[in-house]
Design a protein around this motif. Structure first.
Motif, PDB file in Angstrom:
ATOM      1  N   ASP A   5      12.635 -13.556 -77.019  1.00  0.00           N
ATOM      2  CA  ASP A   5      12.998 -12.519 -75.741  1.00  0.00           C
ATOM      3  C   ASP A   5      14.393 -12.539 -75.336  1.00  0.00           C
ATOM      4  OD1 ASP A   5      10.381 -11.770 -75.865  1.00  0.00           O
ATOM      5  OD2 ASP A   5       9.764 -13.087 -73.993  1.00  0.00           O
ATOM      6  N   GLN A   6      15.133 -13.989 -75.383  1.00  0.00           N
ATOM      7  CA  GLN A   6      16.311 -13.989 -74.700  1.00  0.00           C
ATOM      8  C   GLN A   6      17.675 -14.003 -75.655  1.00  0.00           C
ATOM      9  OE1 GLN A   6      16.730 -17.125 -71.952  1.00  0.00           O
ATOM     10  NE2 GLN A   6      14.524 -17.248 -71.485  1.00  0.00           N
ATOM     11  N   MET A   7      17.186 -14.516 -77.056  1.00  0.00           N
ATOM     12  CA  MET A   7      18.280 -14.597 -78.135  1.00  0.00           C
ATOM     13  C   MET A   7      18.464 -13.216 -78.887  1.00  0.00           C
ATOM     14  SD  MET A   7      18.669 -17.075 -81.061  1.00  0.00           S
ATOM     15  CE  MET A   7      19.136 -18.782 -79.789  1.00  0.00           C
TER      16      MET A   7
ATOM     17  N   LEU B  58      27.238 -21.228 -82.676  1.00  0.00           N
ATOM     18  CA  LEU B  58      27.486 -19.685 -82.446  1.00  0.00           C
ATOM     19  C   LEU B  58      26.973 -19.322 -81.307  1.00  0.00           C
ATOM     20  CD1 LEU B  58      26.850 -18.624 -86.152  1.00  0.00           C
ATOM     21  CD2 LEU B  58      29.144 -18.968 -85.141  1.00  0.00           C
ATOM     22  N   GLN B  59      26.008 -19.953 -80.353  1.00  0.00           N
ATOM     23  CA  GLN B  59      25.422 -19.387 -79.066  1.00  0.00           C
ATOM     24  C   GLN B  59      26.458 -19.975 -77.989  1.00  0.00           C
ATOM     25  OE1 GLN B  59      22.848 -17.306 -79.506  1.00  0.00           O
ATOM     26  NE2 GLN B  59      23.207 -17.571 -81.732  1.00  0.00           N
ATOM     27  N   LEU B  60      27.316 -20.347 -78.454  1.00  0.00           N
ATOM     28  CA  LEU B  60      28.164 -20.925 -77.109  1.00  0.00           C
ATOM     29  C   LEU B  60      29.413 -20.014 -77.108  1.00  0.00           C
ATOM     30  CD1 LEU B  60      27.772 -24.717 -78.014  1.00  0.00           C
ATOM     31  CD2 LEU B  60      26.495 -23.407 -76.352  1.00  0.00           C
ATOM     32  N   THR B  61      29.980 -20.034 -75.622  1.00  0.00           N
ATOM     33  CA  THR B  61      31.474 -19.528 -75.436  1.00  0.00           C
ATOM     34  C   THR B  61      32.263 -20.769 -75.524  1.00  0.00           C
ATOM     35  OG1 THR B  61      31.127 -20.297 -73.215  1.00  0.00           O
ATOM     36  CG2 THR B  61      30.531 -18.059 -73.708  1.00  0.00           C
TER      37      THR B  61
ATOM     38  N   ASN C 281      23.631 -12.115 -76.286  1.00  0.00           N
ATOM     39  CA  ASN C 281      22.699 -12.180 -74.946  1.00  0.00           C
ATOM     40  C   ASN C 281      22.887 -13.389 -74.056  1.00  0.00           C
ATOM     41  OD1 ASN C 281      21.598 -10.073 -76.312  1.00  0.00           O
ATOM     42  ND2 ASN C 281      19.525 -10.456 -76.426  1.00  0.00           N
ATOM     43  N   THR C 282      22.397 -13.240 -73.137  1.00  0.00           N
ATOM     44  CA  THR C 282      22.486 -14.601 -72.023  1.00  0.00           C
ATOM     45  C   THR C 282      21.280 -15.249 -72.225  1.00  0.00           C
ATOM     46  OG1 THR C 282      23.861 -13.381 -70.325  1.00  0.00           O
ATOM     47  CG2 THR C 282      22.573 -15.293 -69.618  1.00  0.00           C
ATOM     48  N   ILE C 283      21.213 -16.353 -72.420  1.00  0.00           N
ATOM     49  CA  ILE C 283      20.059 -17.516 -72.673  1.00  0.00           C
ATOM     50  C   ILE C 283      19.873 -18.344 -71.508  1.00  0.00           C
ATOM     51  CG2 ILE C 283      19.523 -16.979 -75.307  1.00  0.00           C
ATOM     52  CD1 ILE C 283      21.100 -19.452 -75.732  1.00  0.00           C
ATOM     53  N   SER C 284      18.725 -18.887 -71.196  1.00  0.00           N
ATOM     54  CA  SER C 284      18.514 -19.770 -69.958  1.00  0.00           C
ATOM     55  C   SER C 284      19.037 -20.936 -70.255  1.00  0.00           C
ATOM     56  CB  SER C 284      17.016 -19.751 -69.845  1.00  0.00           C
ATOM     57  OG  SER C 284      16.303 -20.373 -70.743  1.00  0.00           O
ATOM     58  N   LYS C 285      19.406 -21.547 -69.068  1.00  0.00           N
ATOM     59  CA  LYS C 285      19.711 -23.025 -69.133  1.00  0.00           C
ATOM     60  C   LYS C 285      18.637 -23.835 -69.764  1.00  0.00           C
ATOM     61  CE  LYS C 285      21.607 -26.692 -66.245  1.00  0.00           C
ATOM     62  NZ  LYS C 285      22.128 -26.864 -64.691  1.00  0.00           N
TER      63      LYS C 285
END
Length: 208
Positions: free
Chosen positions: A37-39, A67-70, A2-6
């Motif tokens: 909500d975001q993850m 693991l949450q990073l590209t 998922n896309t998580i906020s900055k």
């Protein structure tokens, strides 16, 4: 993923840098509705069920955060880590300064000032300390070189940090066919302007 906020990624980054106590991060995970909500649900459960009090928890938590990073994000975080180390003059700042020179040689030529004005003086200390290699420097000599870098090196770091934050420089996390690290350069022509670097004659005489 998922896309998580900055904002969430900044919180993760702060923890990854060990700038926030792990207990505070744990409390935030339990209470943050935004994270839930975001993850994605599997990742969120990993953070919820993580044992924050175990031995070496911070090391394992860093792996979980990564693991949450590209790959481009991870590479950007690593570069920012080195920049912050030097800006704050942390105990491992010497290795970070040397890294600037290495990264420039590997393709990040937007770091030319950090590489040649500072990193090279550690890689080739003969210029200022009359020794062949960094490994021959005494602790006193190292401290003298580093002390002479400040505060000018902090100004250069602020410049590079601003390029990363404003996406004037966007790291791609991969190399080209020649093995050089790739990035997108959105800087203005004035920002791209480079100095003319020259190496002192005594250095060349020494290597003849």
């Amino acid at each position: 993923m998922n896309t998580i906020s900055k904002d969430i990624k900044n919180r993760l980054f702060k923890t990854w840098l060990e700038k926030e106590p792990i207990a505070e991060f744990e409390n935030w995970v339990y209470s943050s509705t935004e994270l839930k909500d975001q993850m994605d649900s599997d990742s969120y459960y990993e953070f919820l069920s993580f044992n924050y009090k175990k031995t070496n928890a911070i090391s394992d938590l860093k792996n979980l955060i990564e693991l949450q990073l590209t790959q481009p994000e991870l590479e950007t975080w690593n570069l920012k880590r080195h920049l912050i180390n030097v800006k704050e003059r942390n105990k491992n700042c010497i290795e970070s300064i040397r890294k600037f020179y290495s990264l420039n040689c590997k393709g990040y030529d937007f770091m030319d000032s950090l590489a040649f004005d500072f990193g090279l003086k550690l890689e080739v200390p003969y210029i200022s300390q009359n020794v062949v290699s960094f490994e021959e420097l005494t602790e006193v000599q190292k401290e003298k070189i580093i002390s002479d870098f400040y505060p000018e090196i902090q100004d250069e770091i602020n410049k590079v940090m601003s390029w990363l934050e404003n996406e004037n420089i966007v790291l791609l996390g991969k190399s080209n066919e020649f093995g050089k690290l790739k990035y997108i350069d959105n800087r203005t022509e004035s920002q791209k302007a480079k100095k003319n670097y020259t190496v002192e004659k005594s250095w060349w005489e020494f290597w003849k």
